[in-house]
Design a protein around this motif. Structure first.
Motif, mmCIF file in Angstrom:
data_model
loop_
_atom_site.group_PDB
_atom_site.id
_atom_site.type_symbol
_atom_site.label_atom_id
_atom_site.label_comp_id
_atom_site.label_asym_id
_atom_site.label_seq_id
_atom_site.Cartn_x
_atom_site.Cartn_y
_atom_site.Cartn_z
ATOM 1 N N UNK A 39 0.827 -1.211 0.000
ATOM 2 C CA UNK A 39 0.000 0.000 0.000
ATOM 3 C C UNK A 39 0.861 1.262 0.000
ATOM 4 N N UNK A 40 2.101 1.157 0.417
ATOM 5 C CA UNK A 40 3.019 2.299 0.408
ATOM 6 C C UNK A 40 3.184 2.853 -1.009
ATOM 7 N N UNK A 41 3.172 1.958 -1.985
ATOM 8 C CA UNK A 41 3.330 2.388 -3.372
ATOM 9 C C UNK A 41 2.183 3.241 -3.875
ATOM 10 N N UNK A 42 0.988 2.999 -3.357
ATOM 11 C CA UNK A 42 -0.153 3.835 -3.753
ATOM 12 C C UNK A 42 -0.140 5.172 -3.025
ATOM 13 N N UNK A 43 0.494 5.200 -1.868
ATOM 14 C CA UNK A 43 0.630 6.465 -1.137
ATOM 15 C C UNK A 43 1.736 7.318 -1.759
ATOM 16 N N UNK A 44 2.851 6.674 -2.115
ATOM 17 C CA UNK A 44 4.014 7.397 -2.649
ATOM 18 C C UNK A 44 4.047 7.454 -4.169
ATOM 19 N N UNK A 45 3.049 6.864 -4.830
ATOM 20 C CA UNK A 45 2.960 6.840 -6.294
ATOM 21 C C UNK A 45 4.182 6.155 -6.915
ATOM 22 N N UNK A 46 4.445 4.950 -6.489
ATOM 23 C CA UNK A 46 5.522 4.130 -7.042
ATOM 24 C C UNK A 46 4.910 2.919 -7.737
ATOM 25 N N UNK A 47 5.127 2.819 -9.031
ATOM 26 C CA UNK A 47 4.581 1.676 -9.754
ATOM 27 C C UNK A 47 5.364 1.444 -11.044
ATOM 28 N N UNK A 48 5.207 0.248 -11.586
ATOM 29 C CA UNK A 48 5.832 -0.109 -12.854
ATOM 30 C C UNK A 48 4.785 -0.792 -13.726
ATOM 31 N N UNK A 86 -4.155 9.115 -5.647
ATOM 32 C CA UNK A 86 -3.277 8.419 -6.587
ATOM 33 C C UNK A 86 -3.992 7.321 -7.360
ATOM 34 N N UNK A 87 -4.974 6.678 -6.743
ATOM 35 C CA UNK A 87 -5.776 5.695 -7.470
ATOM 36 C C UNK A 87 -6.446 6.367 -8.662
ATOM 37 N N UNK A 88 -6.958 7.580 -8.445
ATOM 38 C CA UNK A 88 -7.608 8.334 -9.526
ATOM 39 C C UNK A 88 -6.574 8.902 -10.500
ATOM 40 N N UNK A 89 -5.446 9.350 -9.968
ATOM 41 C CA UNK A 89 -4.418 9.982 -10.789
ATOM 42 C C UNK A 89 -3.864 9.031 -11.842
ATOM 43 N N UNK A 90 -3.620 7.774 -11.441
ATOM 44 C CA UNK A 90 -3.071 6.817 -12.414
ATOM 45 C C UNK A 90 -4.170 6.019 -13.115
ATOM 46 N N UNK A 91 -5.404 6.337 -12.791
ATOM 47 C CA UNK A 91 -6.533 5.777 -13.527
ATOM 48 C C UNK A 91 -6.768 4.293 -13.332
ATOM 49 N N UNK A 92 -6.677 3.834 -12.101
ATOM 50 C CA UNK A 92 -6.889 2.416 -11.838
ATOM 51 C C UNK A 92 -8.376 2.074 -11.873
ATOM 52 N N UNK A 93 -8.717 1.090 -12.683
ATOM 53 C CA UNK A 93 -10.093 0.601 -12.728
ATOM 54 C C UNK A 93 -10.340 -0.464 -11.668
ATOM 55 N N UNK A 94 -9.253 -1.077 -11.180
ATOM 56 C CA UNK A 94 -9.380 -2.097 -10.136
ATOM 57 C C UNK A 94 -8.021 -2.304 -9.491
ATOM 58 N N UNK A 95 -8.054 -2.823 -8.258
ATOM 59 C CA UNK A 95 -6.836 -3.164 -7.527
ATOM 60 C C UNK A 95 -6.941 -4.608 -7.058
ATOM 61 N N UNK A 96 -5.884 -5.386 -7.328
ATOM 62 C CA UNK A 96 -5.789 -6.740 -6.785
ATOM 63 C C UNK A 96 -4.758 -6.698 -5.663
#
Length: 340
Positions: A39-48, A86-96
């Motif tokens: 969950x830290x990655x969604x707070x800090x906006x870290x993804x690949x 950040x969920x909205x910013x990167x446009x996630x339609x779903x999270x697993x």
């Protein structure tokens, strides 16, 4: 469609198999983002971005290519706001979300807030309710049993009592199954406390008759006389858990003092969750990943994949976190046949 996947809590063998299962089963028009460090990655906006090439062959590797943490985004208002933004910013339609009790509790809360979430059960302790097994557990039992197997020879050669500490905060699944498989002479788990006098009596009887002893003890076990579990109370994670460890040493010192026997302790700790997963855990993780993707594609959100018998099913997320799965007394009674 854009889907984010994350791994939270402690690492365990099979996580990469789940990631691979999700990515490989995604249709061409679905983009998969790997959220880094739970969950830290969604707070800090870290993804690949994850492609088929990124997950090629990772199912045989332990740990998680996405990293993990014990971050609780709802611990502060600032963190929870960042997560939602950040969920909205990167446009996630779903999270697993792949994790245990704590990770899934965050997933369930997000689901209740209207976000599209699917859970995958992951805990080395095998204590997530409403699923027969969690991946990684099978590997941990094998590693634990192998270690206890090896300790028999040195305990017998030197006439020692050896306390072997295995993982298990509230549930003793790893300890009881590794202990049973490897022929431990006493198994101590959190669900069934025992007095120090009772333990001393088991040790004295075994040593007088056989001359050596192996005791498998879960890190969360505490004798009846202790008010709290043994651990470092100065280290508390984001979900309020203290860092456990030391019960084997604690018991070894008491037994040595009370009996005079040469008593030692061994802590297996993170050895149980490291290394390559067994074939069972690779397959279970793969099946979980594929089914999690199916739930997303079917828009069947707010659910967790689970194993019932040999079938992969799904259950409401809130069922997964409502209770823990403990070792039943009948199973402990089975183990007791081999005590002493």
């Amino acid at each position: 469609m854009r889907i984010g996947i994350l791994t939270g809590g402690g690492d365990c063998p099979g996580l990469n198999a789940v990631i691979r299962g999700i990515v490989k089963s995604a249709p061409d028009d679905v983009e998969i983002l790997g959220i880094m460090h739970g969950w830290k990655g969604l707070v800090d906006l870290e993804y690949i971005t994850l492609t088929d090439d990124d997950v090629e062959g990772i199912h045989i590797i332990g740990g998680t290519i996405l990293g993990t943490s014990r971050t609780n985004p709802f611990k502060s208002e600032e963190m929870s706001q960042k997560l939602e933004e950040n969920v909205k910013k990167i446009g996630l339609d779903a999270v697993i979300a792949i994790g245990g009790d704590d990770t899934l509790s965050v997933a369930a809360k997000l689901s209740s807030m209207g976000y599209n979430v699917v859970g995958v059960p992951k805990t080395i302790d095998n204590d997530v309710s409403n699923t027969d097994f969690t991946f990684g557990y099978h590997t941990a039992v094998n590693v634990g049993a192998d270690a206890i197997d090896r300790l028999h020879s040195t305990a017998k050669s030197h006439g020692r009592v050896i306390f072997v500490e295995l993982m298990g905060r509230e549930a003793g699944w790893i300890t009881i199954e590794a202990g049973l498989a490897a022929g431990a002479h006493l198994i101590l788990i959190p669900e069934y406390p025992m007095t120090i006098d009772e333990i001393v009596n088991y040790v004295k009887e075994r040593m007088e008759n056989k001359g050596y002893m192996i005791v498998a003890v879960a890190e969360g076990f505490k004798p009846t006389e202790l008010e709290n579990v043994v651990g470092d109370k100065s280290e508390i994670d984001a979900f309020g858990h203290i860092r456990l460890g030391g019960i084997a040493h604690y018991m070894a010192e008491i037994i040595k003092e009370r009996t005079g026997y040469d008593t030692r302790s061994v802590v297996l700790g993170h050895l149980l969750r490291g290394g390559t997963p067994t074939a069972f855990d690779r397959i279970l993780g793969t099946r979980y990943g594929v089914h999690a993707m199916k739930l997303v594609l079917d828009k069947d959100f707010g659910r967790m994949v689970a194993l019932k018998g040999n079938e992969i099913i799904s259950i409401p997320l809130e069922y997964a976190i409502a209770t823990k799965k403990y070792v039943p007394f009948d199973y402990y009674k089975l183990a007791q046949i081999f005590f002493g």
